[in-house]
Structure formats: C-alpha cells, structure tokens
Design a protein around this motif. Structure first.
Motif, PDB file in Angstrom:
ATOM      1  N   ASN A  27       0.672  -1.150  -0.046  1.00 24.91           N
ATOM      2  CA  ASN A  27       0.089  -0.047  -0.009  1.00 24.91           C
ATOM      3  C   ASN A  27       0.751   1.271  -0.036  1.00 24.91           C
ATOM      4  O   ASN A  27       1.753   1.308   1.043  1.00 24.91           O
ATOM      5  N   ALA A  28       0.712   2.081  -0.913  1.00 23.28           N
ATOM      6  CA  ALA A  28       1.271   3.616  -0.844  1.00 23.28           C
ATOM      7  C   ALA A  28       0.713   4.340   0.161  1.00 23.28           C
ATOM      8  O   ALA A  28      -0.451   4.767  -0.301  1.00 23.28           O
ATOM      9  N   ALA A  29       0.739   4.262   1.162  1.00 24.26           N
ATOM     10  CA  ALA A  29       0.320   4.762   2.425  1.00 24.26           C
ATOM     11  C   ALA A  29       0.600   6.268   2.541  1.00 24.26           C
ATOM     12  O   ALA A  29       1.612   6.663   2.155  1.00 24.26           O
ATOM     13  N   ASN A  30      -0.093   6.869   3.345  1.00 29.15           N
ATOM     14  CA  ASN A  30       0.612   8.170   4.204  1.00 29.15           C
ATOM     15  C   ASN A  30       0.885   8.025   5.800  1.00 29.15           C
ATOM     16  O   ASN A  30       0.708   6.917   6.143  1.00 29.15           O
ATOM     17  N   SER A  31       1.615   8.601   6.070  1.00 27.77           N
ATOM     18  CA  SER A  31       2.280   8.546   7.565  1.00 27.77           C
ATOM     19  C   SER A  31       1.343   8.203   8.628  1.00 27.77           C
ATOM     20  O   SER A  31       1.857   7.714   9.476  1.00 27.77           O
ATOM     21  N   CYS A  65       3.889   5.856  10.579  1.00 25.63           N
ATOM     22  CA  CYS A  65       5.037   5.137   9.612  1.00 25.63           C
ATOM     23  C   CYS A  65       5.634   6.490   9.003  1.00 25.63           C
ATOM     24  O   CYS A  65       5.032   7.464   8.323  1.00 25.63           O
ATOM     25  N   ARG A  66       7.072   6.652   9.244  1.00 25.44           N
ATOM     26  CA  ARG A  66       7.887   7.463   8.255  1.00 25.44           C
ATOM     27  C   ARG A  66       8.098   7.491   7.122  1.00 25.44           C
ATOM     28  O   ARG A  66       7.994   6.090   6.468  1.00 25.44           O
ATOM     29  N   THR A  67       8.253   8.202   6.252  1.00 27.07           N
ATOM     30  CA  THR A  67       8.521   8.242   4.695  1.00 27.07           C
ATOM     31  C   THR A  67       9.838   7.375   4.775  1.00 27.07           C
ATOM     32  O   THR A  67      10.837   7.401   5.292  1.00 27.07           O
ATOM     33  N   ILE A  84       1.664  -4.434   3.166  1.00 21.28           N
ATOM     34  CA  ILE A  84       2.676  -3.872   3.597  1.00 21.28           C
ATOM     35  C   ILE A  84       2.442  -2.290   3.194  1.00 21.28           C
ATOM     36  O   ILE A  84       2.395  -2.017   2.181  1.00 21.28           O
ATOM     37  N   HIS A  85       2.578  -1.696   4.373  1.00 24.31           N
ATOM     38  CA  HIS A  85       1.966  -0.135   4.145  1.00 24.31           C
ATOM     39  C   HIS A  85       3.597   0.549   4.079  1.00 24.31           C
ATOM     40  O   HIS A  85       4.450   0.420   5.221  1.00 24.31           O
ATOM     41  N   THR A  86       3.795   1.358   3.091  1.00 21.11           N
ATOM     42  CA  THR A  86       4.659   2.100   2.864  1.00 21.11           C
ATOM     43  C   THR A  86       4.642   3.402   2.483  1.00 21.11           C
ATOM     44  O   THR A  86       3.606   3.801   1.855  1.00 21.11           O
TER      45      THR A  86
END
Length: 185
Positions: A27-31, A65-67, A84-86
């Motif tokens: 997942n292209a997540a936000n922080s 979650c940090r960049t 997996i969120h990044t």
C-alpha cells in the motif's frame, strides 16, 4: 511482461491491486496509516475495518510510519494475506532525498516480506500519483531495487509483481524489465 532472475519471477501487469492473490500487496500509504485517496483508499475500502484496526495498533505503538519505512498488517477482506504499508516521498524536485527515500520504501517492503517468510508480493507504482514522483525515474528505482534483491539470492520471495494502474506505467515497467533482461541479469 515477465523475467526470471535467480529463480525469482519479476513481472509487470496492468490490474487492480486489490484483487491480487499474493501473500502481500503493498500500500502506498500516508504517514498516518489511516487511509486516504488513490491506492491507499482503495485498499482500505476493499480490505475493510481489520486493516484500519491493525493500523491503529501500529500508531499506538510507534506513532505511524515515516517516509521510506514500512509496516505490515492483515489484509482483511482482500485476497492477499497481508498488506505492507509504505510511505513514499512527495516529489519536491529531487533535491530532498526523494530517490533515497523511494529506494528505502522498496527495500523495507522486501525486508518485511523476508522477515515474514512471504513467497509473493505485488507493488503499486509508489509515489507516482498525488505525490508527483516522475514515473520513469520511479520505475527505474523500483526495478533496480528488485534486481539487486534477486541477485543477492537470499530472500524468501519467488514472485515480485508490479501492478500498474494505467497503460503508461505498464509501458515504463516493461521497458525497465527489458533493460534488465538485455543486461543479462
């Protein structure tokens, strides 16, 4: 298009990442990890509340979650087993460590997959939507990290798939795969 490097299938397809039947989707997540637009919103909507509940637990433990980093959760109602969120970098002209941060996203996702013994993973085109990362450069970084992972030869993954939302991104990933294949990897 598909290539094989040291027994690992690496491919690019045009599809809906929420329908991927793999051990983990990325997942292209936000922080904040609380969902958003684009891929992030689609994954949270399709996966249901179990994903958000896991994200809340992660936030309580580490504050989000940090960049450039990644965390793993359940996949809820998705056909995958895990998400997996990044958090990819926002493009600011390339002088704010964006290439290193994007590379770190892929590295951390692959490390988490190995840590959990996963055999298959599907990636979206991280940071190329609203975060504005130039698509050709993002594709080159993604495939370079994956090529290095395969050449290292010690991970658990046997299938790494890039799931492209549109034909333009698919073409970029196919070009990168051809480049790797021609280089003899």
């Amino acid at each position: 298009m598909k290539i094989v490097i040291y027994g690992i299938e690496i491919e690019a397809v045009q599809a809906d990442i929420t329908r991927e039947q793999v051990d983990a989707i990325v997942n292209a997540a936000n922080s904040s990890l609380l969902g958003g637009g684009g891929v992030d919103g689609a994954i949270h909507r399709a996966g249901g509340s179990a994903i958000l509940e896991d994200c809340y637990r992660i936030r309580e433990r580490q504050g989000g979650c940090r960049t450039g980093e990644a965390v793993i959760t359940t996949a809820g109602h998705l056909p995958a087993q895990h998400v997996i969120h990044t958090v990819g970098p926002v493009w600011n002209g390339g002088n704010q460590q964006e290439p290193d941060l994007l590379r770190s996203c892929y590295v951390h996702c692959l490390q988490l997959a190995d840590k959990h013994g996963l055999k298959s993973i599907s990636f979206p085109n991280i940071s190329t939507g609203i975060y504005g990362y130039p698509k050709p450069e993002a594709a080159a970084i993604a495939l370079d990290v994956v090529r290095q992972y395969a050449e290292a030869g010690h991970g658990s993954l046997k299938l790494i798939r890039f799931v492209c939302f549109d034909r333009d991104n698919l073409t970029l990933y196919e070009q990168q795969l051809e480049r790797i294949q021609l280089a003899g990897a």
